[in-house]
Design an enzyme around this catalytic site. Sequence first.
Site, PDB file in Angstrom:
ATOM      1  N   ASP A 208       7.463  -1.274  -8.186  1.00  0.00           N
ATOM      2  CA  ASP A 208       6.202  -1.450  -7.940  1.00  0.00           C
ATOM      3  C   ASP A 208       5.487  -2.855  -8.324  1.00  0.00           C
ATOM      4  OD1 ASP A 208       3.356  -0.533  -7.277  1.00  0.00           O
ATOM      5  OD2 ASP A 208       3.065  -0.363  -9.421  1.00  0.00           O
ATOM      6  N   SER A 233      -2.127   0.348  -6.000  1.00  0.00           N
ATOM      7  CA  SER A 233      -1.114   1.207  -5.107  1.00  0.00           C
ATOM      8  C   SER A 233      -1.778   2.534  -4.800  1.00  0.00           C
ATOM      9  CB  SER A 233       0.162   1.434  -6.037  1.00  0.00           C
ATOM     10  OG  SER A 233       0.557   0.356  -6.295  1.00  0.00           O
ATOM     11  N   GLN A 283       5.617   1.784   0.267  1.00  0.00           N
ATOM     12  CA  GLN A 283       4.635   1.818  -0.474  1.00  0.00           C
ATOM     13  C   GLN A 283       3.203   1.293   0.398  1.00  0.00           C
ATOM     14  OE1 GLN A 283       3.250  -1.217  -3.412  1.00  0.00           O
ATOM     15  NE2 GLN A 283       3.757   0.769  -4.930  1.00  0.00           N
TER      16      GLN A 283
END
Length: 291
Positions: A208, A233, A283
Amino acid sequence: MNKALEALLDLLDLEQIEEDIFRGVSRSAIVPRVFGGQVAAQALVAAGRTVPGDRLPHSLHAYFLRLGDPDAPIVYTVDRIRDGRSFTTRRVVAIQHGQPIFHLSASFQTYEEGLEHQAPMPPAPDPETLPTAAQMLPKYDFLDSGVVDRMLEARAAVDLRYVDAPPYGSIGEPREPRSQVWFRTNGKLDGAIDEPLLHVCLATYVSDMTLLDSVLLAHGRGGWATGDVVGASLDHAMWFHRPFRADEWLLYDQESPSASGGRGLGQARIYTQDGRLAISVIQEGVVRVPR
């Protein structure tokens, strides 16, 4: 092993407070909220604690629902959705202040032999020839010193090296929406902590950190380090294809196929240094220009 890596391993060593209920704490992040990779990794730890040791994650799918409070503990509740002969499925909800902030579904599998093929590893320089974060960041003297300190502190447990300039090194210069970084933990994992699940959770933590960089590169934006973009995110998915070690070099090859509607999409492949495709990642995140 440095103290930052020891602290990260402590962070991932959740406290069990009841059957299928675990509690974790947070650490400093670049922005004043809980780092998404931390929540995802802790949730995967919680799920893994309820699964037989011969089954490792082969995929996870997650949604970030609310911003996490870094000063409050996070409670992880695990639902044992299914225990099959080959696959085990778990659902995890992360809760703060009585509200869910994160939701994860993960599937685990026993080892099996099967058909084999993979996309080839793209060209990349030797990671040992690239500058560390401590060597690279000082040359960007336009960055706020407080931001630099937070970046170095947040990433002290991981040796993360950019192949090309990061977004804050290409402000105002749109580039091809591709980014490569090499990463590994800042220290070897051995002894009682050297478990395959921990390596998977550490890779989840790191995944991430830079995945939306390629979105920023396409528009010449410096991102969260410079404040010219507001982001967070939204969802995150990973598929674990082959064994790997998080304390050995991994190439994170990232690209962005699309940005629209205040959102940006990043997709990536993670390779071992000897060219094996270990992980695929996708993502989507909020990417907004402040008004």
